[in-house]
Design a protein around this motif. Structure first.
Motif, PDB file in Angstrom:
ATOM      1  N   ARG A  92       0.831  -1.205   0.000  1.00 48.46           N
ATOM      2  CA  ARG A  92       0.000   0.000   0.000  1.00 48.46           C
ATOM      3  C   ARG A  92       0.866   1.256   0.000  1.00 48.46           C
ATOM      4  O   ARG A  92       0.550   2.249  -0.681  1.00 48.46           O
ATOM      5  CB  ARG A  92      -0.940   0.000   1.200  1.00 48.46           C
ATOM      6  CG  ARG A  92      -1.953   1.132   1.148  1.00 48.46           C
ATOM      7  CD  ARG A  92      -3.040   0.996   2.195  1.00 48.46           C
ATOM      8  NE  ARG A  92      -2.518   1.135   3.555  1.00 48.46           N
ATOM      9  CZ  ARG A  92      -3.265   1.538   4.591  1.00 48.46           C
ATOM     10  NH1 ARG A  92      -4.558   1.808   4.403  1.00 48.46           N
ATOM     11  NH2 ARG A  92      -2.745   1.631   5.784  1.00 48.46           N
ATOM     12  N   ALA A  93       1.975   1.237   0.738  1.00 48.42           N
ATOM     13  CA  ALA A  93       2.871   2.397   0.758  1.00 48.42           C
ATOM     14  C   ALA A  93       3.524   2.600  -0.604  1.00 48.42           C
ATOM     15  O   ALA A  93       3.597   3.723  -1.109  1.00 48.42           O
ATOM     16  CB  ALA A  93       3.936   2.211   1.841  1.00 48.42           C
ATOM     17  N   VAL A  94       4.002   1.507  -1.191  1.00 47.93           N
ATOM     18  CA  VAL A  94       4.731   1.590  -2.461  1.00 47.93           C
ATOM     19  C   VAL A  94       3.818   1.999  -3.603  1.00 47.93           C
ATOM     20  O   VAL A  94       4.177   2.856  -4.425  1.00 47.93           O
ATOM     21  CB  VAL A  94       5.410   0.238  -2.772  1.00 47.93           C
ATOM     22  CG1 VAL A  94       5.933   0.209  -4.206  1.00 47.93           C
ATOM     23  CG2 VAL A  94       6.545  -0.020  -1.790  1.00 47.93           C
ATOM     24  N   ARG A  95       2.619   1.428  -3.665  1.00 51.89           N
ATOM     25  CA  ARG A  95       1.783   1.614  -4.853  1.00 51.89           C
ATOM     26  C   ARG A  95       0.629   2.590  -4.666  1.00 51.89           C
ATOM     27  O   ARG A  95       0.073   3.072  -5.648  1.00 51.89           O
ATOM     28  CB  ARG A  95       1.228   0.269  -5.325  1.00 51.89           C
ATOM     29  CG  ARG A  95       2.317  -0.691  -5.787  1.00 51.89           C
ATOM     30  CD  ARG A  95       1.760  -1.864  -6.577  1.00 51.89           C
ATOM     31  NE  ARG A  95       0.943  -2.759  -5.757  1.00 51.89           N
ATOM     32  CZ  ARG A  95       0.459  -3.925  -6.196  1.00 51.89           C
ATOM     33  NH1 ARG A  95       0.713  -4.310  -7.450  1.00 51.89           N
ATOM     34  NH2 ARG A  95      -0.266  -4.699  -5.399  1.00 51.89           N
ATOM     35  N   GLU A  96       0.300   2.909  -3.410  1.00 51.35           N
ATOM     36  CA  GLU A  96      -0.825   3.817  -3.181  1.00 51.35           C
ATOM     37  C   GLU A  96      -0.435   5.075  -2.416  1.00 51.35           C
ATOM     38  O   GLU A  96      -1.239   6.002  -2.295  1.00 51.35           O
ATOM     39  CB  GLU A  96      -1.939   3.090  -2.415  1.00 51.35           C
ATOM     40  CG  GLU A  96      -2.376   1.772  -3.033  1.00 51.35           C
ATOM     41  CD  GLU A  96      -2.894   1.917  -4.456  1.00 51.35           C
ATOM     42  OE1 GLU A  96      -3.497   2.963  -4.755  1.00 51.35           O
ATOM     43  OE2 GLU A  96      -2.699   0.988  -5.263  1.00 51.35           O
ATOM     44  N   GLY A  97       0.788   5.102  -1.865  1.00 52.30           N
ATOM     45  CA  GLY A  97       1.220   6.286  -1.131  1.00 52.30           C
ATOM     46  C   GLY A  97       0.558   6.449   0.214  1.00 52.30           C
ATOM     47  O   GLY A  97       0.375   7.575   0.692  1.00 52.30           O
ATOM     48  N   ILE A  98       0.221   5.332   0.862  1.00 49.54           N
ATOM     49  CA  ILE A  98      -0.402   5.355   2.184  1.00 49.54           C
ATOM     50  C   ILE A  98       0.508   4.623   3.165  1.00 49.54           C
ATOM     51  O   ILE A  98       0.844   3.454   2.961  1.00 49.54           O
ATOM     52  CB  ILE A  98      -1.793   4.686   2.186  1.00 49.54           C
ATOM     53  CG1 ILE A  98      -2.703   5.356   1.160  1.00 49.54           C
ATOM     54  CG2 ILE A  98      -2.414   4.742   3.571  1.00 49.54           C
ATOM     55  CD1 ILE A  98      -3.036   6.791   1.457  1.00 49.54           C
ATOM     56  N   GLY A  99       0.919   5.300   4.236  1.00 46.98           N
ATOM     57  CA  GLY A  99       1.818   4.716   5.221  1.00 46.98           C
ATOM     58  C   GLY A  99       1.120   3.729   6.130  1.00 46.98           C
ATOM     59  O   GLY A  99      -0.111   3.544   6.079  1.00 46.98           O
ATOM     60  N   ARG A 100       1.902   3.127   7.010  1.00 46.90           N
ATOM     61  CA  ARG A 100       1.379   2.075   7.886  1.00 46.90           C
ATOM     62  C   ARG A 100       0.274   2.586   8.806  1.00 46.90           C
ATOM     63  O   ARG A 100      -0.667   1.851   9.132  1.00 46.90           O
ATOM     64  CB  ARG A 100       2.531   1.512   8.721  1.00 46.90           C
ATOM     65  CG  ARG A 100       2.155   0.248   9.483  1.00 46.90           C
ATOM     66  CD  ARG A 100       3.277  -0.198  10.390  1.00 46.90           C
ATOM     67  NE  ARG A 100       3.011  -1.529  10.933  1.00 46.90           N
ATOM     68  CZ  ARG A 100       3.676  -2.050  11.955  1.00 46.90           C
ATOM     69  NH1 ARG A 100       4.653  -1.361  12.533  1.00 46.90           N
ATOM     70  NH2 ARG A 100       3.370  -3.254  12.385  1.00 46.90           N
TER      71      ARG A 100
END
Length: 437
Positions: A92-100
């Motif tokens: 999600r971080a890599v492909r959507e720009g949303i952190g943990r």
């Protein structure tokens, strides 16, 4: 004489230590693929601070038009890295720009490009990242001033600039073209530097790869335009450049040199061929070039004097430089670009050529900010851009001064704007033969 094969083997050993593979036999191939993908995505360049050179531990300062961001720690440290993350959180971080924690990541992390990555590639990349040695290094990434430090504003940015989705093959194109597009648009994220930006810092997709200013450099036009881009290059020229860091008069330095050192030199020949196939098909825009300044122009007289004093020893009196080591100037589209950031950045702050397995020498250029005035640098750059068959717009002292200010703000190299700061005297060119034609 150092044996070339021994040197390459030694460098490979160092890289293996930097990127160790520790997974069990059942995952070894997937991890190896992930390692290749990490290099293709140039992860180590951004997530490694050159001040301490701890691979993937973060802390590298990215200077954006809106302020400074520090890259995050992506080692397997549980407290300060991504050691406690799940694969879904990583994806999600890599492909959507949303952190943990659900926070929006700034697009300095190129998730608008990485969103194109396949599930299989993200899985292999994750397996490789799980092998990275933990490094305890707490990084406060957000160094932006108000109001840019408010992450909620990225909701608006994403609505305007981000389209989530995997790469879809263009069935009208060849397999090689589609592979090149996947690499260039996704993993290598070439658009991040080479595509002009809108006011919010998003890509102007209608002008893809037509050149853009970034962090005091100009990433040149890499379309197939013959007057502005690389339309005159053969596909083998681009492959050689991405593999070795040089081709013809071009010697990579600055951010492109780093990208070649850390990423493209490791690509397989088939992938380099695919990238070259893709870019040979990217339509550019032709332009009418300005007339060359006559040799009688006073700026050309002064520029020739400065060039012969400060530049000719390395770049030669005919401007051709040294093959694979020192940039040549005739017909060099990067030198003749309409935006002069790169040539002024290099003269003021110095630079170093890319160091690769094929070309490990990486010649360096010193800074001339302390020894040449704005007027002298402007004249030298004007002379270079209008000699040996070149024709490009003149460089003004005001443009040099503006670049000094930019580099001072970014704290890149010694760039005093006042001679009293340098402790040196202005060089006296009044007796130089070129000043008295």
């Amino acid at each position: 004489m150092i044996d070339r094969n021994f040197l390459i083997a030694s460098l490979s050993g160092v890289l293996f230590l930097m990127f160790p593979i520790k997974a069990g036999a059942q995952d070894a191939q997937a991890v190896a693929r992930g390692q290749y993908l990490a290099r293709a995505a140039d992860c180590v360049a951004c997530h490694t601070n050159p001040a301490d050179n701890r691979a993937f531990a973060g802390g590298y300062a990215l200077q954006t038009p809106f302020g400074k961001l520090l890259t995050s720690n992506i080692t397997q440290d549980i407290e300060t890295g991504i050691g406690g993350w799940t694969e879904a959180e990583f994806s999600r971080a890599v492909r959507e720009g949303i952190g943990r924690q659900g926070q929006h990541l700034y697009p300095a992390m190129p998730y608008p490009s990485y969103t194109k990555l396949t599930d299989a590639d993200v899985h292999d990349l994750w397996l490789y990242m799980k092998t990275i040695t933990p490094v305890k290094n707490r990084v406060v990434s957000n160094q932006l001033p108000f109001p840019f430090n408010i992450r909620a504003a990225l909701i608006v940015w994403n609505l305007w600039n981000f389209r989530s989705g995997r790469y879809v093959d263009d069935t009208s194109k060849s397999k090689a073209w589609n592979r090149g597009a996947y690499l260039a648009e996704g993993l290598e994220h070439c658009n991040s530097c080479h595509t002009p930006k809108n006011l919010l810092g998003g890509d102007k997709s209608s002008q893809a790869y037509r050149g853009a200013s970034l962090q005091g450099w100009y990433a040149p036009d890499i379309t197939n335009s013959h007057t502005l881009g690389i339309g005159s290059w053969h596909k083998d020229d681009l492959k050689t450049y991405l593999k070795t860091g040089s081709v013809g008069p071009y010697v990579a330095s600055g951010p492109m040199g780093e990208a070649i050192e850390n990423s493209t030199q490791y690509l397989r020949d088939g992938d380099l061929e695919a990238i070259a196939t893709y870019f040979s098909d990217i339509k550019g825009q032709e332009a009418s070039l300005p007339a060359s300044l006559p040799a009688s122009d006073p700026r050309m007289h002064q520029g020739k004097a400065v060039y012969e004093m400060a530049c000719a020893a390395c770049h030669r009196s005919d401007g051709r430089g040294v093959s694979t080591m020192i940039t040549g100037f005739p017909a060099n589209r990067a030198i003749l670009a309409p935006v002069k950031d790169s040539i002024l950045h290099t003269i003021l702050a110095g630079g170093r050529g890319a160091m690769t397995h094929e070309n490990p020498t990486g010649a360096a250029m010193p800074s001339f900010s302390w020894s040449l005035s704005d007027e002298q640098i402007a004249a030298a750059a004007t002379y270079i851009r209008n000699s040996w068959g070149n024709n490009a717009s003149a460089v003004t002292p005001e443009e040099v001064k503006a670049m000094r200010r930019t580099l001072q703000f970014r704290q890149v190299g010694p760039v005093p704007d006042d001679w009293s700061l340098s402790g040196e005297s202005k060089p006296d060119l009044s007796a130089h033969p070129a000043m008295h034609p």
